[in-house]
Design a protein around this motif. Sequence first.
Motif, PDB file in Angstrom:
ATOM      1  N   HIS A  27      -5.472  -5.527   8.627  1.00 24.10           N
ATOM      2  CA  HIS A  27      -6.807  -4.999   8.353  1.00 24.10           C
ATOM      3  C   HIS A  27      -6.831  -3.473   8.293  1.00 24.10           C
ATOM      4  O   HIS A  27      -7.913  -2.888   8.276  1.00 24.10           O
ATOM      5  CB  HIS A  27      -7.783  -5.443   9.448  1.00 24.10           C
ATOM      6  CG  HIS A  27      -8.030  -6.903   9.503  1.00 24.10           C
ATOM      7  ND1 HIS A  27      -8.869  -7.550   8.628  1.00 24.10           N
ATOM      8  CD2 HIS A  27      -7.553  -7.855  10.344  1.00 24.10           C
ATOM      9  CE1 HIS A  27      -8.906  -8.837   8.926  1.00 24.10           C
ATOM     10  NE2 HIS A  27      -8.128  -9.055   9.960  1.00 24.10           N
ATOM     11  N   CYS A  28      -5.681  -2.795   8.288  1.00 25.06           N
ATOM     12  CA  CYS A  28      -5.701  -1.331   8.325  1.00 25.06           C
ATOM     13  C   CYS A  28      -6.377  -0.777   7.065  1.00 25.06           C
ATOM     14  O   CYS A  28      -6.472  -1.449   6.040  1.00 25.06           O
ATOM     15  CB  CYS A  28      -4.293  -0.767   8.488  1.00 25.06           C
ATOM     16  SG  CYS A  28      -3.295  -0.713   6.988  1.00 25.06           S
ATOM     17  N   HIS A  29      -6.854   0.442   7.176  1.00 24.97           N
ATOM     18  CA  HIS A  29      -7.570   1.063   6.053  1.00 24.97           C
ATOM     19  C   HIS A  29      -6.688   1.196   4.812  1.00 24.97           C
ATOM     20  O   HIS A  29      -7.163   1.007   3.690  1.00 24.97           O
ATOM     21  CB  HIS A  29      -8.116   2.427   6.462  1.00 24.97           C
ATOM     22  CG  HIS A  29      -9.172   2.317   7.519  1.00 24.97           C
ATOM     23  ND1 HIS A  29      -9.332   3.244   8.502  1.00 24.97           N
ATOM     24  CD2 HIS A  29     -10.108   1.365   7.745  1.00 24.97           C
ATOM     25  CE1 HIS A  29     -10.329   2.881   9.300  1.00 24.97           C
ATOM     26  NE2 HIS A  29     -10.811   1.738   8.861  1.00 24.97           N
ATOM     27  N   ASP A  30      -5.391   1.518   4.992  1.00 31.66           N
ATOM     28  CA  ASP A  30      -4.494   1.619   3.838  1.00 31.66           C
ATOM     29  C   ASP A  30      -4.386   0.284   3.110  1.00 31.66           C
ATOM     30  O   ASP A  30      -4.443   0.227   1.877  1.00 31.66           O
ATOM     31  CB  ASP A  30      -3.103   2.094   4.256  1.00 31.66           C
ATOM     32  CG  ASP A  30      -3.027   3.581   4.528  1.00 31.66           C
ATOM     33  OD1 ASP A  30      -3.958   4.324   4.139  1.00 31.66           O
ATOM     34  OD2 ASP A  30      -2.031   4.018   5.134  1.00 31.66           O
ATOM     35  N   CYS A  31      -4.244  -0.818   3.853  1.00 27.19           N
ATOM     36  CA  CYS A  31      -4.150  -2.138   3.203  1.00 27.19           C
ATOM     37  C   CYS A  31      -5.446  -2.494   2.490  1.00 27.19           C
ATOM     38  O   CYS A  31      -5.423  -3.062   1.399  1.00 27.19           O
ATOM     39  CB  CYS A  31      -3.771  -3.210   4.215  1.00 27.19           C
ATOM     40  SG  CYS A  31      -2.018  -3.169   4.657  1.00 27.19           S
ATOM     41  N   GLN A  32      -6.584  -2.150   3.084  1.00 31.73           N
ATOM     42  CA  GLN A  32      -7.856  -2.411   2.423  1.00 31.73           C
ATOM     43  C   GLN A  32      -7.943  -1.642   1.107  1.00 31.73           C
ATOM     44  O   GLN A  32      -8.329  -2.203   0.073  1.00 31.73           O
ATOM     45  CB  GLN A  32      -9.022  -2.036   3.341  1.00 31.73           C
ATOM     46  CG  GLN A  32      -9.158  -2.950   4.531  1.00 31.73           C
ATOM     47  CD  GLN A  32     -10.197  -2.461   5.522  1.00 31.73           C
ATOM     48  OE1 GLN A  32     -10.834  -1.436   5.341  1.00 31.73           O
ATOM     49  NE2 GLN A  32     -10.361  -3.206   6.606  1.00 31.73           N
ATOM     50  N   THR A  33      -7.561  -0.378   1.131  1.00 35.75           N
ATOM     51  CA  THR A  33      -7.648   0.451  -0.074  1.00 35.75           C
ATOM     52  C   THR A  33      -6.641   0.015  -1.137  1.00 35.75           C
ATOM     53  O   THR A  33      -6.991  -0.137  -2.310  1.00 35.75           O
ATOM     54  CB  THR A  33      -7.431   1.932   0.275  1.00 35.75           C
ATOM     55  OG1 THR A  33      -8.421   2.330   1.222  1.00 35.75           O
ATOM     56  CG2 THR A  33      -7.522   2.807  -0.961  1.00 35.75           C
ATOM     57  N   LEU A  34      -5.383  -0.195  -0.723  1.00 32.17           N
ATOM     58  CA  LEU A  34      -4.346  -0.551  -1.687  1.00 32.17           C
ATOM     59  C   LEU A  34      -4.566  -1.914  -2.334  1.00 32.17           C
ATOM     60  O   LEU A  34      -4.185  -2.128  -3.484  1.00 32.17           O
ATOM     61  CB  LEU A  34      -2.967  -0.493  -1.032  1.00 32.17           C
ATOM     62  CG  LEU A  34      -2.448   0.918  -0.767  1.00 32.17           C
ATOM     63  CD1 LEU A  34      -1.275   0.893   0.206  1.00 32.17           C
ATOM     64  CD2 LEU A  34      -2.045   1.599  -2.071  1.00 32.17           C
TER      65      LEU A  34
END
Length: 136
Positions: A27-34
């Motif tokens: 759920h990290c922000h990088d995974c959400q964005t990517l």
Amino acid sequence: MKIDGACHCGKITYEAEVDQAQVSICHCHDCQTLTGTAFRVTIPVAEANFRLLSGEPKIYVKTAESGNKRAQAFCGDCGTQFYATSVGDGPKIYGLRTGTARQRDQLVPRTEVWHASALPWLPEMQCIETTIERQS
């Protein structure tokens, strides 16, 4: 378990040997964005257990808030994401994107990470162990 998969356009194909008990949601922000969505589902694969059958992914190196660099592999034609791995020398572990596998229905997540960043509208998943990390 042996799996195989491809990008959306079929240019890049692969096969891998995985432990299906290791599937996780991030759920990290990088995974959400990517991913352009709420989370990413991955399974770790040792470099020796992953083989490209056709095509060659493009690589984008991102730097996380921690300063760690991760190589993100994707199809340069259709944009399908395949995996992330460490940058530099040494043995690699690929965080393979389960959505690219033909057997994705059998790759059920068992854990969640960065749950503190999970979007509040997501339901709790009863079959998953949650690990709570703090983002720096």
